[in-house]
Motif scaffolding. Sequence first.
Motif, PDB file in Angstrom:
ATOM      1  N   PHE A  17       1.315   8.718  -9.235  1.00 35.99           N
ATOM      2  CA  PHE A  17       0.725   7.831  -8.236  1.00 35.99           C
ATOM      3  C   PHE A  17       0.956   8.302  -6.812  1.00 35.99           C
ATOM      4  O   PHE A  17       0.450   7.703  -5.875  1.00 35.99           O
ATOM      5  CB  PHE A  17       1.301   6.415  -8.389  1.00 35.99           C
ATOM      6  CG  PHE A  17       1.077   5.833  -9.747  1.00 35.99           C
ATOM      7  CD1 PHE A  17      -0.203   5.766 -10.270  1.00 35.99           C
ATOM      8  CD2 PHE A  17       2.134   5.367 -10.500  1.00 35.99           C
ATOM      9  CE1 PHE A  17      -0.423   5.238 -11.529  1.00 35.99           C
ATOM     10  CE2 PHE A  17       1.924   4.837 -11.764  1.00 35.99           C
ATOM     11  CZ  PHE A  17       0.640   4.772 -12.280  1.00 35.99           C
ATOM     12  N   ARG A  18       1.752   9.350  -6.636  1.00 40.00           N
ATOM     13  CA  ARG A  18       2.094   9.809  -5.285  1.00 40.00           C
ATOM     14  C   ARG A  18       0.855  10.367  -4.600  1.00 40.00           C
ATOM     15  O   ARG A  18       0.310  11.389  -5.023  1.00 40.00           O
ATOM     16  CB  ARG A  18       3.172  10.887  -5.359  1.00 40.00           C
ATOM     17  CG  ARG A  18       4.381  10.592  -4.467  1.00 40.00           C
ATOM     18  CD  ARG A  18       5.346  11.731  -4.564  1.00 40.00           C
ATOM     19  NE  ARG A  18       4.940  12.826  -3.699  1.00 40.00           N
ATOM     20  CZ  ARG A  18       5.034  14.102  -4.012  1.00 40.00           C
ATOM     21  NH1 ARG A  18       5.483  14.471  -5.192  1.00 40.00           N
ATOM     22  NH2 ARG A  18       4.673  15.021  -3.153  1.00 40.00           N
ATOM     23  N   SER A  19       0.456   9.715  -3.535  1.00 39.28           N
ATOM     24  CA  SER A  19      -0.822  10.079  -2.926  1.00 39.28           C
ATOM     25  C   SER A  19      -0.745  11.418  -2.196  1.00 39.28           C
ATOM     26  O   SER A  19      -1.749  12.095  -2.051  1.00 39.28           O
ATOM     27  CB  SER A  19      -1.259   8.992  -1.947  1.00 39.28           C
ATOM     28  OG  SER A  19      -0.292   8.829  -0.937  1.00 39.28           O
ATOM     29  N   ASP A  20       0.440  11.834  -1.760  1.00 35.94           N
ATOM     30  CA  ASP A  20       0.542  13.109  -1.047  1.00 35.94           C
ATOM     31  C   ASP A  20       0.968  14.244  -1.981  1.00 35.94           C
ATOM     32  O   ASP A  20       1.393  15.301  -1.544  1.00 35.94           O
ATOM     33  CB  ASP A  20       1.526  12.998   0.122  1.00 35.94           C
ATOM     34  CG  ASP A  20       2.929  12.612  -0.340  1.00 35.94           C
ATOM     35  OD1 ASP A  20       3.062  12.166  -1.489  1.00 35.94           O
ATOM     36  OD2 ASP A  20       3.871  12.763   0.447  1.00 35.94           O
ATOM     37  N   LYS A  61      -2.289  -2.294  -7.562  1.00 38.49           N
ATOM     38  CA  LYS A  61      -1.163  -1.933  -6.702  1.00 38.49           C
ATOM     39  C   LYS A  61       0.151  -2.465  -7.278  1.00 38.49           C
ATOM     40  O   LYS A  61       1.162  -1.774  -7.290  1.00 38.49           O
ATOM     41  CB  LYS A  61      -1.380  -2.476  -5.287  1.00 38.49           C
ATOM     42  CG  LYS A  61      -2.448  -1.730  -4.512  1.00 38.49           C
ATOM     43  CD  LYS A  61      -2.703  -2.397  -3.159  1.00 38.49           C
ATOM     44  CE  LYS A  61      -3.953  -1.831  -2.487  1.00 38.49           C
ATOM     45  NZ  LYS A  61      -4.367  -2.637  -1.322  1.00 38.49           N
ATOM     46  N   SER A  89       3.392   1.628  -3.147  1.00 38.34           N
ATOM     47  CA  SER A  89       2.737   1.861  -4.432  1.00 38.34           C
ATOM     48  C   SER A  89       2.068   3.234  -4.516  1.00 38.34           C
ATOM     49  O   SER A  89       1.564   3.609  -5.565  1.00 38.34           O
ATOM     50  CB  SER A  89       1.708   0.760  -4.722  1.00 38.34           C
ATOM     51  OG  SER A  89       0.614   0.857  -3.833  1.00 38.34           O
ATOM     52  N   THR A  90       2.052   3.957  -3.385  1.00 41.46           N
ATOM     53  CA  THR A  90       1.492   5.314  -3.440  1.00 41.46           C
ATOM     54  C   THR A  90       2.517   6.389  -3.111  1.00 41.46           C
ATOM     55  O   THR A  90       2.403   7.515  -3.576  1.00 41.46           O
ATOM     56  CB  THR A  90       0.313   5.466  -2.454  1.00 41.46           C
ATOM     57  OG1 THR A  90       0.711   4.983  -1.170  1.00 41.46           O
ATOM     58  CG2 THR A  90      -0.890   4.665  -2.922  1.00 41.46           C
ATOM     59  N   LEU A  91       3.525   6.030  -2.304  1.00 44.47           N
ATOM     60  CA  LEU A  91       4.523   7.029  -1.901  1.00 44.47           C
ATOM     61  C   LEU A  91       5.902   6.734  -2.472  1.00 44.47           C
ATOM     62  O   LEU A  91       6.823   7.524  -2.303  1.00 44.47           O
ATOM     63  CB  LEU A  91       4.612   7.080  -0.371  1.00 44.47           C
ATOM     64  CG  LEU A  91       3.337   7.510   0.363  1.00 44.47           C
ATOM     65  CD1 LEU A  91       3.466   7.252   1.849  1.00 44.47           C
ATOM     66  CD2 LEU A  91       3.048   8.981   0.091  1.00 44.47           C
ATOM     67  N   ARG A 110       1.233  -0.294 -10.212  1.00 45.15           N
ATOM     68  CA  ARG A 110       1.787   0.984  -9.745  1.00 45.15           C
ATOM     69  C   ARG A 110       3.189   0.780  -9.185  1.00 45.15           C
ATOM     70  O   ARG A 110       4.110   1.554  -9.462  1.00 45.15           O
ATOM     71  CB  ARG A 110       0.895   1.586  -8.653  1.00 45.15           C
ATOM     72  CG  ARG A 110      -0.341   2.281  -9.162  1.00 45.15           C
ATOM     73  CD  ARG A 110      -0.836   3.313  -8.148  1.00 45.15           C
ATOM     74  NE  ARG A 110      -1.099   2.729  -6.847  1.00 45.15           N
ATOM     75  CZ  ARG A 110      -2.292   2.332  -6.414  1.00 45.15           C
ATOM     76  NH1 ARG A 110      -3.344   2.462  -7.194  1.00 45.15           N
ATOM     77  NH2 ARG A 110      -2.442   1.814  -5.219  1.00 45.15           N
ATOM     78  N   SER A 134      -4.176   5.616 -13.816  1.00 45.15           N
ATOM     79  CA  SER A 134      -3.532   6.868 -13.399  1.00 45.15           C
ATOM     80  C   SER A 134      -4.464   8.067 -13.428  1.00 45.15           C
ATOM     81  O   SER A 134      -4.066   9.157 -13.078  1.00 45.15           O
ATOM     82  CB  SER A 134      -2.316   7.141 -14.276  1.00 45.15           C
ATOM     83  OG  SER A 134      -2.727   7.402 -15.594  1.00 45.15           O
ATOM     84  N   ASN A 178       0.830  -1.211   0.000  1.00 43.82           N
ATOM     85  CA  ASN A 178       0.000   0.000   0.000  1.00 43.82           C
ATOM     86  C   ASN A 178       0.863   1.259   0.000  1.00 43.82           C
ATOM     87  O   ASN A 178       0.619   2.183  -0.768  1.00 43.82           O
ATOM     88  CB  ASN A 178      -0.918   0.022   1.236  1.00 43.82           C
ATOM     89  CG  ASN A 178      -2.080  -0.944   1.101  1.00 43.82           C
ATOM     90  OD1 ASN A 178      -2.482  -1.269  -0.018  1.00 43.82           O
ATOM     91  ND2 ASN A 178      -2.608  -1.399   2.208  1.00 43.82           N
TER      92      ASN A 178
END
Lengths: 199, 199
Positions: free
Chosen positions: B114-117, A104, A20-22, A107, A173, A17
């Motif tokens: 994809f960067r959530s922040d 995920k 794949s986002t940060l 990404r 995206s 989690n």
Amino acid sequence: MAKGQKTRDRIKEEALNLFSTLGFAGGSVRDIGKEAGVRESALYNYFSSKEAIMSELIQDAKDNSVGLELLTDELLEYLSKPKIFIEKFVDVLFVHWNKDEQKKYLRLILIEQFRSDSSAGVSVNILIEETIKIWGIIFSQMLNYKFIKRGDSRILAEEFVYPLFMMRLQYLSNNKVDWKILKQKSESHINYFWNSIKK
Amino acid sequence: MAKGQKTRDRIKEEALNLFSTLGFAGGSVRDIGKEAGVRESALYNYFSSKEAIMSELIQDAKDNSVGLELLTDELLEYLSKPKIFIEKFVDVLFVHWNKDEQKKYLRLILIEQFRSDSSAGVSVNILIEETIKIWGIIFSQMLNYKFIKRGDSRILAEEFVYPLFMMRLQYLSNNKVDWKILKQKSESHINYFWNSIKK
DNA sequence: GTCTATAAGGAGATAGAC
DNA sequence: GTCTATCTCCTTATAGAC
């Protein structure tokens, strides 16, 4: 978080989690532990380093990409009706790609593949190549049975899969691209493609 | 690093190098400063924060994507010979995409989206859309002059651009895919596509 | 406009008790 | 197997001299 789930799996799930986002650098071991319900020190009982977690996730991503198991016997019965077969299998593919886990993993690989200090040596190509191979098999069968115009099965597979994969990317995206638009686009792609290969 | 280059530009250049290989979190302000030849404290004279550097880079990436300026008058003279025109313009596109700066911008957007922040709210779609629009104009002209079979210019543009973009992605993310293979693949794509639209 | 110095906190990883 | 406590280093950002 499921209570019965083993700690090791919880750690991997939360690492996925966060990474794949940060990104790899942006997701901290501390936060992974917090989300998984353990102190970061306990985490080191399962993984020797942060990098070790990432390596395993990348391996999972490879192992869980599209495989021949999606080509069920029920589906293969439609092979003699190529257009229907194509439509049905594209549906199967998009349902597979729409799973949270699959999103995920994609990404993760898209981010990780450019990391210069990575030891993983991964590339989005491996995910595409698997899909192309499967469609290559399909088109080569259709060619064998002369269900479609003469051609090179590999080239047909690339021409068919590349736009599908781009749609997958766009859907991943951009939250403005919704499921309906995706279906419309894929239908229009199938129609165009079918016109170019039908006898 | 060029001596005469302004400090501000040097900072942006090095930030682009680091962010596009290590991600936003992985590239530190300290290292950016070091590579650009200034202390990190001096850097804050030009940018209010790390995030501010990224925002500007994303904006640059948007501004520097493919534009109509690639469609030169010399090129447009070939419009009446559609296949030759397509081949020539694909060459122009790949040369443009092969520039170091263009590669870095694409990597940056692929990671950043994809960067959530993130505050940027960017997506790889914006880069694709620009290219599709240009080819849409081209095919709509070819349709007007009846140089090609009847069809929808937008759909033709998507069908043509999506595989090109996938090739660009594969080339970017895998150093085993070399320039020669890329050219072969694009030729094979052009042939397939041309067969599907020629009269 | 650039420097030194430093604040204030987060990072990955380890030691040792239980 | 998990905890508390801690080490050492790195992070973004600021203050104030030159």
